[in-house]
Design a protein around this motif. Structure first.
Motif, PDB file in Angstrom:
ATOM      1  N   GLU A  10      33.291  49.979  71.603  1.00  0.00           N
ATOM      2  CA  GLU A  10      33.408  49.684  70.174  1.00  0.00           C
ATOM      3  C   GLU A  10      34.624  50.432  69.610  1.00  0.00           C
ATOM      4  OE1 GLU A  10      29.486  49.553  68.568  1.00  0.00           O
ATOM      5  OE2 GLU A  10      30.185  49.639  66.489  1.00  0.00           O
ATOM      6  N   LEU A  11      35.498  49.696  68.936  1.00  0.00           N
ATOM      7  CA  LEU A  11      36.720  50.260  68.377  1.00  0.00           C
ATOM      8  C   LEU A  11      36.853  49.867  66.913  1.00  0.00           C
ATOM      9  CD1 LEU A  11      39.217  49.259  71.236  1.00  0.00           C
ATOM     10  CD2 LEU A  11      38.257  51.542  70.834  1.00  0.00           C
ATOM     11  N   THR A  12      37.536  50.686  66.131  1.00  0.00           N
ATOM     12  CA  THR A  12      37.912  50.303  64.772  1.00  0.00           C
ATOM     13  C   THR A  12      39.429  50.263  64.688  1.00  0.00           C
ATOM     14  OG1 THR A  12      35.943  51.374  63.842  1.00  0.00           O
ATOM     15  CG2 THR A  12      37.724  50.879  62.320  1.00  0.00           C
ATOM     16  N   THR A  14      42.856  49.495  62.355  1.00  0.00           N
ATOM     17  CA  THR A  14      43.189  49.583  60.930  1.00  0.00           C
ATOM     18  C   THR A  14      44.567  48.978  60.687  1.00  0.00           C
ATOM     19  OG1 THR A  14      44.180  51.772  61.174  1.00  0.00           O
ATOM     20  CG2 THR A  14      41.825  51.691  60.701  1.00  0.00           C
ATOM     21  N   ARG A  29      45.877  48.930  71.581  1.00  0.00           N
ATOM     22  CA  ARG A  29      45.604  50.304  72.009  1.00  0.00           C
ATOM     23  C   ARG A  29      44.664  50.334  73.218  1.00  0.00           C
ATOM     24  NH1 ARG A  29      44.999  53.804  74.181  1.00  0.00           N
ATOM     25  NH2 ARG A  29      44.887  56.049  73.787  1.00  0.00           N
ATOM     26  N   LYS A  32      46.229  49.694  76.642  1.00  0.00           N
ATOM     27  CA  LYS A  32      47.035  50.731  77.289  1.00  0.00           C
ATOM     28  C   LYS A  32      46.278  51.418  78.425  1.00  0.00           C
ATOM     29  CE  LYS A  32      49.971  52.169  73.378  1.00  0.00           C
ATOM     30  NZ  LYS A  32      50.330  53.335  72.528  1.00  0.00           N
ATOM     31  N   GLN A  56      43.834  49.771  53.199  1.00  0.00           N
ATOM     32  CA  GLN A  56      43.778  49.702  54.658  1.00  0.00           C
ATOM     33  C   GLN A  56      42.543  48.906  55.085  1.00  0.00           C
ATOM     34  OE1 GLN A  56      42.515  53.165  57.003  1.00  0.00           O
ATOM     35  NE2 GLN A  56      44.484  53.056  58.044  1.00  0.00           N
TER      36      GLN A  56
ATOM     37  N   LYS B   2      49.931  56.149  60.447  1.00  0.00           N
ATOM     38  CA  LYS B   2      49.417  55.431  59.279  1.00  0.00           C
ATOM     39  C   LYS B   2      48.169  54.599  59.574  1.00  0.00           C
ATOM     40  CE  LYS B   2      52.029  56.131  55.596  1.00  0.00           C
ATOM     41  NZ  LYS B   2      53.190  55.259  55.446  1.00  0.00           N
ATOM     42  N   ASN B   3      48.157  53.906  60.703  1.00  0.00           N
ATOM     43  CA  ASN B   3      47.046  53.001  61.006  1.00  0.00           C
ATOM     44  C   ASN B   3      46.397  53.382  62.325  1.00  0.00           C
ATOM     45  OD1 ASN B   3      46.930  51.092  58.799  1.00  0.00           O
ATOM     46  ND2 ASN B   3      48.947  50.398  59.461  1.00  0.00           N
ATOM     47  N   PRO B   4      45.594  54.423  62.341  1.00  0.00           N
ATOM     48  CA  PRO B   4      45.002  54.896  63.594  1.00  0.00           C
ATOM     49  C   PRO B   4      43.980  53.906  64.144  1.00  0.00           C
ATOM     50  CG  PRO B   4      44.017  56.035  61.732  1.00  0.00           C
ATOM     51  CD  PRO B   4      45.143  55.200  61.186  1.00  0.00           C
ATOM     52  N   VAL B   5      43.696  54.031  65.429  1.00  0.00           N
ATOM     53  CA  VAL B   5      42.591  53.312  66.051  1.00  0.00           C
ATOM     54  C   VAL B   5      41.502  54.330  66.346  1.00  0.00           C
ATOM     55  CG1 VAL B   5      41.848  52.012  68.091  1.00  0.00           C
ATOM     56  CG2 VAL B   5      44.046  51.501  67.017  1.00  0.00           C
ATOM     57  N   TYR B   6      40.258  53.959  66.032  1.00  0.00           N
ATOM     58  CA  TYR B   6      39.116  54.831  66.283  1.00  0.00           C
ATOM     59  C   TYR B   6      38.254  54.244  67.397  1.00  0.00           C
ATOM     60  CZ  TYR B   6      40.385  56.476  61.626  1.00  0.00           C
ATOM     61  OH  TYR B   6      41.075  56.962  60.545  1.00  0.00           O
ATOM     62  N   LYS B   7      37.625  55.103  68.156  1.00  0.00           N
ATOM     63  CA  LYS B   7      36.610  54.653  69.114  1.00  0.00           C
ATOM     64  C   LYS B   7      35.252  55.156  68.644  1.00  0.00           C
ATOM     65  CE  LYS B   7      35.324  54.409  73.975  1.00  0.00           C
ATOM     66  NZ  LYS B   7      35.606  54.821  75.365  1.00  0.00           N
ATOM     67  N   LEU B   8      34.236  54.358  68.835  1.00  0.00           N
ATOM     68  CA  LEU B   8      32.869  54.754  68.472  1.00  0.00           C
ATOM     69  C   LEU B   8      32.034  54.854  69.736  1.00  0.00           C
ATOM     70  CD1 LEU B   8      33.885  52.453  66.174  1.00  0.00           C
ATOM     71  CD2 LEU B   8      31.793  53.298  65.117  1.00  0.00           C
ATOM     72  N   ILE B   9      31.351  55.960  69.916  1.00  0.00           N
ATOM     73  CA  ILE B   9      30.418  56.070  71.039  1.00  0.00           C
ATOM     74  C   ILE B   9      29.017  56.315  70.478  1.00  0.00           C
ATOM     75  CG2 ILE B   9      32.101  56.887  72.728  1.00  0.00           C
ATOM     76  CD1 ILE B   9      30.950  59.716  72.218  1.00  0.00           C
ATOM     77  N   LEU B  37      36.723  64.321  66.392  1.00  0.00           N
ATOM     78  CA  LEU B  37      35.532  63.635  65.883  1.00  0.00           C
ATOM     79  C   LEU B  37      35.706  63.482  64.377  1.00  0.00           C
ATOM     80  CD1 LEU B  37      32.553  65.436  67.662  1.00  0.00           C
ATOM     81  CD2 LEU B  37      33.817  63.418  68.399  1.00  0.00           C
ATOM     82  N   SER B  38      35.376  62.300  63.850  1.00  0.00           N
ATOM     83  CA  SER B  38      35.657  62.050  62.435  1.00  0.00           C
ATOM     84  C   SER B  38      34.397  61.783  61.613  1.00  0.00           C
ATOM     85  CB  SER B  38      36.628  60.866  62.320  1.00  0.00           C
ATOM     86  OG  SER B  38      36.841  60.524  60.992  1.00  0.00           O
ATOM     87  N   TRP B  39      33.568  60.852  62.041  1.00  0.00           N
ATOM     88  CA  TRP B  39      32.363  60.518  61.259  1.00  0.00           C
ATOM     89  C   TRP B  39      31.243  60.072  62.184  1.00  0.00           C
ATOM     90  CZ3 TRP B  39      35.641  56.579  62.501  1.00  0.00           C
ATOM     91  CH2 TRP B  39      35.069  55.342  62.786  1.00  0.00           C
ATOM     92  N   PHE B  40      30.031  59.974  61.673  1.00  0.00           N
ATOM     93  CA  PHE B  40      28.897  59.472  62.453  1.00  0.00           C
ATOM     94  C   PHE B  40      28.014  58.621  61.539  1.00  0.00           C
ATOM     95  CE2 PHE B  40      25.402  61.840  60.639  1.00  0.00           C
ATOM     96  CZ  PHE B  40      26.065  62.853  59.967  1.00  0.00           C
ATOM     97  N   VAL B  67      41.629  57.805  68.331  1.00  0.00           N
ATOM     98  CA  VAL B  67      42.212  57.650  69.658  1.00  0.00           C
ATOM     99  C   VAL B  67      43.698  57.952  69.554  1.00  0.00           C
ATOM    100  CG1 VAL B  67      42.621  56.055  71.557  1.00  0.00           C
ATOM    101  CG2 VAL B  67      40.559  55.833  70.165  1.00  0.00           C
ATOM    102  N   ASP B  68      44.179  58.841  70.431  1.00  0.00           N
ATOM    103  CA  ASP B  68      45.600  59.182  70.393  1.00  0.00           C
ATOM    104  C   ASP B  68      46.457  57.988  70.777  1.00  0.00           C
ATOM    105  OD1 ASP B  68      45.345  61.833  69.604  1.00  0.00           O
ATOM    106  OD2 ASP B  68      44.887  62.465  71.658  1.00  0.00           O
ATOM    107  N   ASP B  69      47.655  57.929  70.242  1.00  0.00           N
ATOM    108  CA  ASP B  69      48.586  56.838  70.573  1.00  0.00           C
ATOM    109  C   ASP B  69      48.967  56.864  72.050  1.00  0.00           C
ATOM    110  OD1 ASP B  69      48.834  55.251  68.473  1.00  0.00           O
ATOM    111  OD2 ASP B  69      50.544  56.281  67.560  1.00  0.00           O
TER     112      ASP B  69
ATOM    113  N   GLY D  47      27.793  60.445  57.854  1.00  0.00           N
ATOM    114  CA  GLY D  47      28.317  61.754  57.511  1.00  0.00           C
ATOM    115  C   GLY D  47      29.698  61.958  58.085  1.00  0.00           C
ATOM    116  N   SER D  48      30.347  63.026  57.628  1.00  0.00           N
ATOM    117  CA  SER D  48      31.637  63.407  58.196  1.00  0.00           C
ATOM    118  C   SER D  48      31.416  64.608  59.112  1.00  0.00           C
ATOM    119  CB  SER D  48      32.628  63.751  57.079  1.00  0.00           C
ATOM    120  OG  SER D  48      32.127  64.821  56.313  1.00  0.00           O
ATOM    121  N   VAL D  49      32.351  64.792  60.058  1.00  0.00           N
ATOM    122  CA  VAL D  49      32.225  65.829  61.075  1.00  0.00           C
ATOM    123  C   VAL D  49      33.389  66.815  60.939  1.00  0.00           C
ATOM    124  CG1 VAL D  49      31.984  66.281  63.550  1.00  0.00           C
ATOM    125  CG2 VAL D  49      31.239  64.085  62.608  1.00  0.00           C
TER     126      VAL D  49
END
Lengths: 69, 69, 69, 69, 69, 69, 69, 69, 69, 69, 69, 69
Positions: A10-12, A14, A29, A32, A56, B2-9, B37-40, B67-69, D47-49
């Motif tokens: 699962e990815l987000t 933006t 992404r 890669k 965004q 500016k437009n990061p990609v996030y992964k959710l686990i 880690l950003s949110w849950f 996720v890093d570029d 929540g935020s982490v």
């Protein structure tokens, strides 16, 4: 490989532009580090707001890819 | 970025104390191997029972991280 | 009993203190008449309001227990 | 008023402490401008982490209150 | 380890034979790289069709496993 | 009895063999104490894993039966 | 009894007349054996068809009632 | 304001052009009367049809904004 | 106004008579303060029980109305 | 045909044997009148009960097929 | 026709360009054989991936149209 | 025909009177062209508003009918 096994992550993605662009940014992404991306499904479409417009797009998707034997 | 990609686990944290403690136990473990880690989001709250009381809280959460570029 | 059958019942526990206490109150009551409570799952968290604060937490859960042969 | 009409609004309360505290913070704020708050239902717990622990609980709830005739 | 943390991953197993076989194919593949598989939950059952019969069962499951400390 | 009333209960049947066998094990057990079982609906299909294969299928179903006048 | 425990059961009431009548038929039957029925929630509205019209309304509801201490 | 309270409202934006434009039209209108719009989530995407093409996109979203103390 | 914006609010109407009457009671109340009510959707049908019959129908609906420019 | 349009229909297949057999019975029947069946998704698994065992599996599926230009 | 009856069908439109184009392709095809298309609702947004980008958008929608008397 | 195949279609019936009447209007129309209607399930209850009351009930249902061999 008649009966492959797939993994879904699962990815987000933006984007400031559009839902489609946010999906493509996430797929680029993933591509890669993961081989054999096969399909995706949009799970949620959210976004942040600035000056009364979308700032965004944040599109969460599941991406499926073949797992090597 | 500016437009990061996030992964959710998806993780299940467990605790004898409380829902909040189970969430924190899962986050602490994730933080050992994952940066940023950003949110849950809590997905499910279950538990096991012993002697007519909650023995172990089992809280499943999705955790999002950059996720890093 | 290698392959047990479980029954699931739905209860709402209530508490002035916390979500965790409401769950425990429901489990304690179930334990009076049901043997072999095994697990639970929180289905819904509601409550009543008094003076602008939570007056009573109302937590609905499914409780699973082994059915004797 | 035998058959009242209720309105439901959706709020997100936030707290560094607990899920229960986040709910109470949202109810206290609603109580400043709305009379006759009656019940609530938790819709989502996020929540935020920060530093591998929960930084802020974000609990979204529906709050129901009686609408005057 | 009194309060373990579990991770859940999502896999799609495929089989010409049956739903059960598709689940087992996914679990066998996961078992090659992941230790301590514990439980699974079926998320979706789909398939492809050929000559008016099921050609391939495609069963998506979440698999939970213990994360080492 | 033109307009019967039905009750629905929730059971989890378990089996080492198959989903179908887990359903039948739950129905057989229910049939010992309940007369007039009428229909069922599968609610959830889970299981435990051992040695990289399904160890036990755990199928939760709702079972409907006629309530006597 | 400041913090009661409630049990919820699931019933299907049937009627040739209306949805409301089907609900009342289920509640009347439950009232024969259960004391202290408190509230209900409609879960599903189905029915059978005969001669191009509804023959029987089948309304499934959850009914909540206070469990004695 | 360390722990703000947010309110969520539900709006349907409409557009002849695209899903993105319908979202922006709803946000622009909300911005006229609400300060501090923060985020949105797409709830439903519908539309009307004319001459075999989309005539109007109708996108329902939840919009979250900070409630002043 | 080619592309109007709509707002949706959530109300619970109550009635001793029927589901339809509960919906109308909510709409009549909304019509006192909101112009241009357009459509509604039933979200939940609940009720209270007295003497083994429905005492009060409680029907929650979303009501959509045009927002003026 | 680079960008085909698919139609999805919903069928319930029934069988005394198994879930898989019920799906195949529905697909075989659809194949009599519809060309180019492509995929299916299981929507619901129900059944009737006789003598404390499954009498008839009733599996509802969506079937997708290519629509000719 | 004061109280029309509508039928809803489910279609998947596909496009290399965008979600909007996939919806329009499905509507254009439906318009060839169905008169009086009235509205649609997006049910699911999926797609296939090639070279780390969306290859084909696959958008499933319900389309509603008036049924003649 | 021991193991029939059923098809399910989705219809929206409309009525100025009641939910029940809207369902019957949809079934009557379906009965003109489809033989062997068997059961229905209410999917959604919506409506239009005029003068602060329900103008038209719009009830969407799935209707199941036996498919001939």
């Amino acid at each position: 490989m008649k009966n492959p096994v797939y993994k879904l992550i699962e990815l987000t993605g933006t984007s400031h532009l559009s839902i489609e662009d946010a999906v493509n940014k996430a797929l680029r992404r993933a591509n890669k580090t993961l081989k054999k991306l096969s399909w995706f499904q949009v799970i949620e479409t959210r976004g942040s707001v600035a000056k009364g417009e979308v700032d965004q797009w944040q599109v969460t998707l599941k991406v499926g890819f073949t797992v090597d034997d």
